[in-house]
Design a protein around this motif. Structure first.
Motif, PDB file in Angstrom:
ATOM      1  N   VAL A  43       0.795  -1.234   0.000  1.00 25.73           N
ATOM      2  CA  VAL A  43       0.000   0.000   0.000  1.00 25.73           C
ATOM      3  C   VAL A  43       0.829   1.287   0.000  1.00 25.73           C
ATOM      4  N   SER A  89       3.145   2.346   2.057  1.00 19.70           N
ATOM      5  CA  SER A  89       3.150   3.018   3.358  1.00 19.70           C
ATOM      6  C   SER A  89       4.475   3.745   3.541  1.00 19.70           C
ATOM      7  N   ILE A 109      -4.172   2.139  -5.492  1.00 26.56           N
ATOM      8  CA  ILE A 109      -3.865   2.953  -4.308  1.00 26.56           C
ATOM      9  C   ILE A 109      -2.737   3.903  -4.680  1.00 26.56           C
ATOM     10  N   THR A 155      -1.099   6.253  -2.351  1.00 27.95           N
ATOM     11  CA  THR A 155      -0.367   5.726  -1.203  1.00 27.95           C
ATOM     12  C   THR A 155      -1.289   5.808  -0.002  1.00 27.95           C
ATOM     13  N   ALA A 156      -1.141   4.883   0.904  1.00 30.12           N
ATOM     14  CA  ALA A 156      -1.966   4.870   2.105  1.00 30.12           C
ATOM     15  C   ALA A 156      -1.426   5.834   3.153  1.00 30.12           C
ATOM     16  N   ALA A 190      -7.381   4.835  -4.300  1.00 31.04           N
ATOM     17  CA  ALA A 190      -7.467   5.348  -2.934  1.00 31.04           C
ATOM     18  C   ALA A 190      -6.328   6.310  -2.620  1.00 31.04           C
ATOM     19  N   LEU A 228      -5.758  -3.145  10.128  1.00 25.72           N
ATOM     20  CA  LEU A 228      -5.056  -3.188   8.853  1.00 25.72           C
ATOM     21  C   LEU A 228      -4.288  -4.485   8.674  1.00 25.72           C
ATOM     22  N   PRO A 244      -8.993  -1.274  -0.636  1.00 22.35           N
ATOM     23  CA  PRO A 244      -7.843  -0.443  -0.262  1.00 22.35           C
ATOM     24  C   PRO A 244      -7.864  -0.123   1.236  1.00 22.35           C
ATOM     25  N   GLN A 245      -6.706  -0.068   1.832  1.00 22.39           N
ATOM     26  CA  GLN A 245      -6.602   0.177   3.265  1.00 22.39           C
ATOM     27  C   GLN A 245      -6.421   1.655   3.547  1.00 22.39           C
ATOM     28  N   SER A 246      -7.170   2.146   4.480  1.00 22.49           N
ATOM     29  CA  SER A 246      -6.961   3.518   4.928  1.00 22.49           C
ATOM     30  C   SER A 246      -5.990   3.540   6.085  1.00 22.49           C
ATOM     31  N   LYS A 247      -4.756   3.756   5.748  1.00 21.42           N
ATOM     32  CA  LYS A 247      -3.794   3.988   6.821  1.00 21.42           C
ATOM     33  C   LYS A 247      -3.713   5.469   7.064  1.00 21.42           C
TER      34      LYS A 247
END
Lengths: 272, 272, 272
Positions: free
Chosen positions: C23, C25, C60, C62-63, C108, C259, C268-271
């Protein structure tokens, strides 16, 4: 003045209702009382939001400042300083509150009433005829306080704020919505508070600390400058000199006359 | 240069007309003359507003700065400082004027012409073909002065201003209206001044002192910072260093060439 | 981390592609690597623009921040200061770059990804389902950094930014376009980079020095204040105190849990 302000607590938020007939005019004691009511909610750690609304019979949020506080023949430099401090501490207190804040506006929202609502995080208004909102000081011959203008700039942008402020305009609900001066209209008076509560319930679900810290980041510098300016310039000799200007004395005197004559009419009064 | 600027007084306001053929280019003396004309209106206590307009034959408000003042081979650090001070005192003078101010724009309004109009309280423009407004300096290879950019940010917001400025764009009247770069369009040249006078008559009805004090609250800090920056940074060695940069010399030289060749054409000239 | 960032040079501009599965990060080393990649483009005098994009498999951009850098039990005051400096120098570096900058956003774009894109001069985004952009920190129980909020205020205005930020909202592409949070949408992923390159080719045609100086005039004061604040307040004991707050530790810990469980999903992950 605490008798004019009542606070009801709900789950996570409170409703502060202002009801000083006939028009919720704000003198020194009223500003202090509203500020105290806000602080009482803030010190309750179970509270994460507040709705400010009017409990008047007529459709008026508040007519704003009691003109007697701005009329040089009826006040003094010392009293004016106390008044200005009370007013500014209350408004800055609302603007910088850790709470989620909403103004639920029924009908007329001139001058100081508009300032109170601009300091909230969101503004709901009844769509009905007769309602209007704005900082209409210039039309009455009085300057808009610098940071009241500044808050309007934050809410609707510099150019739109200048246009409204320099023409002393109040705008009806639909125009206010288009300008972003209010966030939402409700069709019927009866829906005003329920809808405000609905939005507030959403707001207070969010992590309160993160919300408050983010809000402080957005508003903190402005609020610090505001209070500093209010306590030195506005509450000081230069601020008082402004209201002893003969043109201002004449304008404010005429406005007091007009309002005292029209006090019995149904038409909402535009005070400051 | 006073012969190029004429002032007509009406009831409560004046019309300043600028007519230096062919394109109302502003060198030091012209900035001083416009500033003096404004100050002459301001010192007349019966005056509460001013309309600035062009008296040129062609449809040009003003093409802005005379490029000779920006072309290093034709000026000196000393002359550049005098020029910069004259220009900035005039623009800040318009922006901070106690008067209600309006720009009545016929046709082309590039660069310095756009800066003059952005400093007014309101901008009217002819809708006709050929008209365009913007701070197009970047397209000519010259930076937009920091506070000219800042005034555009106040009028149309940060993001829209960045987009226009960084692309060196001028926009036609309809797009300018949508952006808020002008407040109103008139269909026909003949309506421009009558409509501007109509709006000015409304503006000067309001209490002038309250209006001016409110405007000072909205613009005062910005204007103080502007003048300070202009007189120190822009008019100083770092400002002059900017125009002695070889790329800038080449760009300005090329623009002067282009304009001197095209001087007889009907097409409005984009100077600075 | 340089292995996760690749730079392709074209005629006049470069494309920086970030691809650290799953993602993108950003921990300290990633912020440093992106900053270094940007600076490498800037020191090449033939380069006048840069496009930042994601090379991930999933949609994504970037998260954002690697939550481990924000989770007090896994970091220290010293490490947090280093992290905060790296992050802020990278973001301020993008925002103040002499280059024309564009973010080409596929899918995302939460939190730190949104911050990176807000620091660019323009933002393109895929219109497709699943995409969303915003500084959603509040929803995760973490304050939005003051100057991240400030950049959003510049891009979409104060009131709109407050509404989004205080509600921790991410908005889908169409709403983002309407708000001005992105400048343009492309219908299809395949069009994203070609369209970004098309716009970049236009931007780099303009005189680079004039463009850069104008941009510095618009952003310089803000960027100076940002870096100053980041290096003293945010990277200092008060900044670290914020993440050692028990509520924040709980919120960040819960987010890390969520996560790590959902890491294999397509969603998609919301970091941060």
């Amino acid at each position: 003045m605490a008798q004019f302000i009542s606070t009801q607590k709900r789950q996570g938020y409170a409703i502060i209702s202002i009801a000083k007939e006939p028009v919720n005019s704000f003198d020194t004691a009223m500003w202090q009382a509203l500020h105290a009511a806000l602080q009482a909610v803030e010190t309750d750690s179970s509270m994460r939001g507040v709705i400010i609304t009017s409990g008047l019979q007529r459709d008026i949020f508040t007519a704003g400042n009691d003109l007697k506080e701005l009329y040089a023949p009826l006040t003094s430099a010392q009293q004016y300083a106390i008044f200005w401090e009370a007013q500014s501490r209350c408004l800055v207190g609302i603007h910088s509150s850790r709470l989620a804040t909403a103004a639920a506006i029924r009908g007329a929202c001139p001058a100081g009433g508009c300032a109170i609502s601009l300091c909230c995080d969101m503004r709901l208004m009844t769509a009905g005829a007769g309602g209007a909102i704005g900082l209409n000081e210039v039309a009455l011959g009085i300057p808009v306080p610098k940071y009241w203008a500044g808050v309007m700039v934050q809410v609707i942008g510099h150019a739109a704020a200048e246009r409204l402020l320099l023409s002393g305009s109040m705008v009806p609900p639909k125009a206010a919505l288009q300008l972003g001066l209010v966030d939402e209209l409700v069709d019927d008076k009866a829906q005003l508070l329920p809808r405000a509560e609905e939005l507030m319930q959403q707001a207070v679900k969010l992590p309160g600390g993160a919300r408050a810290a983010t809000k402080a980041g957005l508003r903190g510098d402005f609020d610090e400058a505001w209070l500093q300016y209010a306590l030195t310039w506005e509450a000081g000799p230069r601020g008082f000199a402004r209201i002893t200007d003969p043109n201002t004395v004449a304008s404010v005197g005429a406005a007091i006359q007009r309002l005292s004559k029209g006090g019995g009419k149904k038409q909402p009064q535009s005070k400051l």
